[in-house]
Design an enzyme around this catalytic site. Structure first.
Site, PDB file in Angstrom:
ATOM      1  CD  GLU A   1     -36.959 -18.402  28.994  1.00  0.00           C
ATOM      2  OE1 GLU A   1     -36.337 -17.478  28.424  1.00  0.00           O
ATOM      3  OE2 GLU A   1     -37.066 -18.481  30.235  1.00  0.00           O
TER       4      GLU A   1
ATOM      5  N   GLY B   1     -38.035 -15.087  33.413  1.00  0.00           N
ATOM      6  CA  GLY B   1     -38.168 -16.469  33.865  1.00  0.00           C
ATOM      7  C   GLY B   1     -36.906 -17.004  34.515  1.00  0.00           C
ATOM      8  CG  ASP B   2     -33.272 -15.796  32.655  1.00  0.00           C
ATOM      9  OD1 ASP B   2     -33.862 -14.764  33.066  1.00  0.00           O
ATOM     10  OD2 ASP B   2     -32.550 -15.796  31.634  1.00  0.00           O
TER      11      ASP B   2
ATOM     12  CG  HIS C   1     -21.938  21.765  48.094  1.00  0.00           C
ATOM     13  ND1 HIS C   1     -21.087  22.626  47.434  1.00  0.00           N
ATOM     14  CD2 HIS C   1     -23.148  22.377  48.112  1.00  0.00           C
ATOM     15  CE1 HIS C   1     -21.769  23.710  47.059  1.00  0.00           C
ATOM     16  NE2 HIS C   1     -23.016  23.590  47.464  1.00  0.00           N
TER      17      HIS C   1
ATOM     18  CG  ASP D   1     -21.146  25.750  50.200  1.00  0.00           C
ATOM     19  OD1 ASP D   1     -21.572  26.187  49.113  1.00  0.00           O
ATOM     20  OD2 ASP D   1     -19.969  25.865  50.581  1.00  0.00           O
TER      21      ASP D   1
ATOM     22  CG  ASP E   1     -26.167   6.596  41.634  1.00  0.00           C
ATOM     23  OD1 ASP E   1     -26.709   5.537  41.994  1.00  0.00           O
ATOM     24  OD2 ASP E   1     -25.113   6.634  40.966  1.00  0.00           O
TER      25      ASP E   1
END
Ligand code: AHR
Ligand code: AHR
Length: 480
Positions: free
Chosen positions: A204, A279-280, A397, A416, A469
């Site tokens: 911590e 821990g948080d 595309h 494409d 992504d």
């Protein structure tokens, strides 16, 4: 015999034992973990092939066929009921509903154990498990030990890929209120030799690599594909150890008094258990977990060395996943970025974006998120994706953005609309390169879908989150 039988013989029994891959007691024949599938939100438990044996992964494969599954519970094999479930919000909120953390994709970390297929717990950023109401876990300055097997090649510098003892209210309650294994290359607190990653102790408000709060030369960079990480602590004494989970013995990287910083002696352990988070509930870290235990009492090095022998004998190995791109099959493509793991590539008319799809989505939304895999229109070693509900129309595309258009049989349309899969750039699923712009990959950005390069002039070429992504989980179609 399992690791927990060895700890018991050593007088430091397991008080928590977690694994999605194998039994950790020779006599354990219960459930290892629970999965929930997306198609109808049903759950099932995955058990073992035989007492003391490997996971019966066929249960998961059958239950999750044609849909996706998340790991909802990692059961405690010790009999103390210290199960791990979806972590709640604390000092920080997770990306899921009501600030909870994400659950791990149950299919994302396939391995073999003793030749049997099994699945680990792939912690992408935003993923976390916790138990804030435990039984038998060390509190205060009481002694404990722990080990875990991680993927030593999958980590980051975010806070904090941990397994072990933490606060029971998910908040930062001050120095010494945690004692957990950490794995990764954070240099924000302590660090060791080389450029990382390192096994450290999260106590911590600090990851510790030894006596000094910052650098300690004795803690090496360690990157075994299957990594045994060991931590133990007792009054004014603690130790970090580690080794290769596939062969050889453990080395000791620190063995001495509590760190040279106030608040860590005596310790104020609270006895919650965390996996994959700080821990948080800091949720920025990534890693992969296969098994881990926590003990009551400070195990001897000899006991841990016997546990390491048991681990290497279990024979963890990597496995290749069969390609999900089979011509004629209907699939759905799910985002793997932490923000967006419930979003799928969908079309609405000719526009294409990502949309959150669940079991209760409309039939139209589900069909809009479903595509037939076809041999690549421009290149038969790659693939094209035909709409499930608009026959003859394909993802392609145009001006670098994906749209759904009818095949006009031109060569530019074919190019494409052809995409070439490779392993996902973030380690999950697959990335899809454009066949005519081969450095551009199918990417979601602000929930629209593009072919994007990793850095470039367009906003959607941003290097930030690019790897995530452009990585897509390929699932059985929402509309089969
Ligand atoms: O000790 C490092 C981290 O600091 C802890 O995991 C977290 O609770 C705090 O933010
Ligand atoms: O597409 C959703 C998010 O939008 C992407 O993860 C991120 O790159 C952009 O902020």
């Amino acid at each position: 015999t399992g690791p927990c039988d060895i700890y018991a013989t050593g007088g430091t029994p397991c008080v928590a034992a977690h694994s999605t891959t194998r039994a950790l007691y020779g006599a354990f024949s219960g459930s290892l973990y629970q999965v929930r599938r997306a198609s109808d939100n049903a759950t099932t438990n995955v058990g073992v092939l035989a007492a003391g044996g490997a996971a019966n992964s066929a249960t998961q494969d059958t239950f999750c066929a044609g849909t996706s599954c998340v790991i909802t519970v990692i059961y405690d094999q010790s009999g103390r009921g210290n199960h791990l479930t979806q972590a709640p919000p604390g000092g920080f909120s997770g990306p899921s509903t009501n600030g909870y953390d994400n659950l791990a994709d149950a299919n994302a970390a396939p391995v073999t154990v003793g030749g049997h297929r099994a699945y680990g717990v792939l912690v992408a950023p935003g993923t976390g498990y916790r138990n804030n109401s435990t039984n038998g876990i060390a509190t205060g300055d009481a002694a404990e030990g722990m080990y875990a097997i991680f993927d030593g090649t999958r980590y980051n510098g975010g806070c904090c890929f941990d397994y072990g003892n933490a606060e029971t209210n998910s908040l930062d309650n001050g120095n010494g209120t945690m004692e957990a294994l950490y794995f990764g290359n954070s240099k924000g607190w302590g660090y060791g030799a080389g450029s990382g990653p390192w096994i450290m102790a999260d106590l911590e408000n600090g990851l510790f690599s030894g006596y000094d709060p910052g650098y300690n030369a004795g803690d090496p960079t360690i990157t075994h594909r299957f990594l045994t990480a060991v931590l133990k602590g007792e009054p004014n004494h603690w130790s970090i150890r580690g080794g290769n989970a596939q062969s050889g013995s453990l080395s000791t990287f620190y063995n001495g008094t509590r760190p040279n910083k106030s608040g860590y002696n005596p310790m104020k352990k609270e006895g919650a258990i965390i996996l994959g988070i700080g821990g948080d509930n800091s949720v920025s870290a990534q890693g992969t977990f296969y098994e881990g235990v926590m003990t009551s009492g400070y195990p001897t090095d000899a006991t841990e060395n016997s546990v390491q022998a048991n681990i290497t004998a279990a024979a963890y190995a990597t496995t290749t996943t069969a390609s999900p791109f089979v011509a004629g099959r209907a699939i759905s493509l799910r985002a793997t970025t932490g923000c967006c793991v419930t979003r799928y590539i969908t079309h609405s008319g000719t526009s294409v974006n990502t949309t959150a799809i669940t079991a209760s989505s409309s039939a139209t939304d589900k069909a809009n998120a479903s595509f037939y895999v076809r041999a690549g229109l421009a290149n038969s070693s790659c693939y094209s994706f035909e709409s499930r509900n608009t026959a003859g129309s394909y993802l392609r595309h145009y001006n670098y953005q994906l749209v759904l258009n009818a095949n006009d049989s031109t060569s530019i349309f074919a190019a494409d609309a052809t995409f070439c899969p490779s392993a996902g750039k973030n380690g999950q699923g697959f990335s899809l390169a454009s066949s005519n712009y081969s450095t551009r990959f199918v990417r979601h950005y602000n929930n629209a879908v593009y072919i994007a390069s990793n850095g470039g002039t367009n906003a959607y070429d941003s290097a930030t989150l690019w790897s995530d992504d452009v990585s897509w989980a390929v699932q059985g179609a929402w509309t089969p």
